[in-house]
Design a protein around this motif. Structure first.
Motif, PDB file in Angstrom:
ATOM      1  N   LYS A  97      48.943  35.042 161.896  1.00  0.00           N
ATOM      2  CA  LYS A  97      50.376  34.785 161.758  1.00  0.00           C
ATOM      3  C   LYS A  97      51.178  36.060 161.971  1.00  0.00           C
ATOM      4  O   LYS A  97      52.226  36.044 162.622  1.00  0.00           O
ATOM      5  CB  LYS A  97      50.678  34.194 160.371  1.00  0.00           C
ATOM      6  N   GLN A  98      50.690  37.182 161.418  1.00  0.00           N
ATOM      7  CA  GLN A  98      51.389  38.453 161.586  1.00  0.00           C
ATOM      8  C   GLN A  98      51.400  38.890 163.055  1.00  0.00           C
ATOM      9  O   GLN A  98      52.401  39.416 163.541  1.00  0.00           O
ATOM     10  CB  GLN A  98      50.735  39.540 160.727  1.00  0.00           C
ATOM     11  N   LEU A  99      50.288  38.679 163.763  1.00  0.00           N
ATOM     12  CA  LEU A  99      50.236  39.023 165.187  1.00  0.00           C
ATOM     13  C   LEU A  99      51.205  38.167 165.986  1.00  0.00           C
ATOM     14  O   LEU A  99      51.882  38.660 166.889  1.00  0.00           O
ATOM     15  CB  LEU A  99      48.822  38.843 165.752  1.00  0.00           C
ATOM     16  N   SER A 100      51.272  36.888 165.655  1.00  0.00           N
ATOM     17  CA  SER A 100      52.216  36.001 166.342  1.00  0.00           C
ATOM     18  C   SER A 100      53.646  36.472 166.131  1.00  0.00           C
ATOM     19  O   SER A 100      54.469  36.432 167.046  1.00  0.00           O
ATOM     20  CB  SER A 100      52.064  34.560 165.850  1.00  0.00           C
ATOM     21  N   ARG A 101      53.932  36.938 164.934  1.00  0.00           N
ATOM     22  CA  ARG A 101      55.277  37.465 164.654  1.00  0.00           C
ATOM     23  C   ARG A 101      55.492  38.810 165.348  1.00  0.00           C
ATOM     24  O   ARG A 101      56.562  39.062 165.906  1.00  0.00           O
ATOM     25  CB  ARG A 101      55.472  37.607 163.146  1.00  0.00           C
TER      26      ARG A 101
END
Length: 165
Positions: free
Chosen positions: A143-147
């Motif tokens: 999720k952090q990478l997607s953000r």
């Protein structure tokens, strides 16, 4: 475009009128690569001191976008596609096809100038490698990478990226 001072000047060192004149006089080509593939490549090249891909990704996330290495910094922050009107965007994995088209548009003999590319093999290898490395990451890291790469994923056609799923 005539150079004012030294050949190593950066675009930001010119005034807006000069920048617009320069950009208007060139064919602008942007080469892009899926951000997750860029991370894998950086990890495989030993660009971090992390023992695992998961810890490497965590290091990247902890450093943040503003202090990120150019190697994995979001492309949108590097090439400014909203400000620069690129004539062509070439996506890694389709180089032979897209470069052939570019050479043809430039009036050059595309077939004889292009090296042999292994696009199909590269796509298959990165697909397999991505799945293996992606499985090491926690849901929170995904999720952090997607953000972290949200603007790249919105701006460019990375439809097969594991980060868009």
């Amino acid at each position: 475009y005539p150079r004012r001072r030294a050949p190593e000047m950066q675009l930001g060192e010119f005034n807006l009128t000069e920048i617009e004149a320069m950009l208007g006089s060139y064919t602008k080509v942007l080469f892009v690569r899926d951000p997750f593939q860029r991370l894998i490549s950086a990890f495989m090249q030993g660009m971090g001191s992390s023992p695992s891909f998961s810890s490497f990704v965590q290091d990247v996330l902890d450093v943040g976008q503003h202090n990120a290495s150019v190697t994995w910094k979001p492309l949108v922050s590097l090439c400014r596609p909203c400000l620069v009107q690129y004539d062509y965007v070439v996506v890694f994995g389709f180089l032979r096809q897209e470069l052939g088209h570019l050479l043809q548009r430039a009036g050059l003999p595309a077939g004889s100038l292009l090296p042999r590319f292994t696009d199909t093999q590269a796509r298959w290898t990165y697909s397999w490698l991505s799945e293996q490395m992606f499985s090491e990451l926690s849901l929170q890291q995904k999720k952090q990478l997607s953000r972290f790469y949200r603007w790249d994923l919105s701006a460019f056609p990375f439809s097969s990226s594991l980060l868009t799923g």
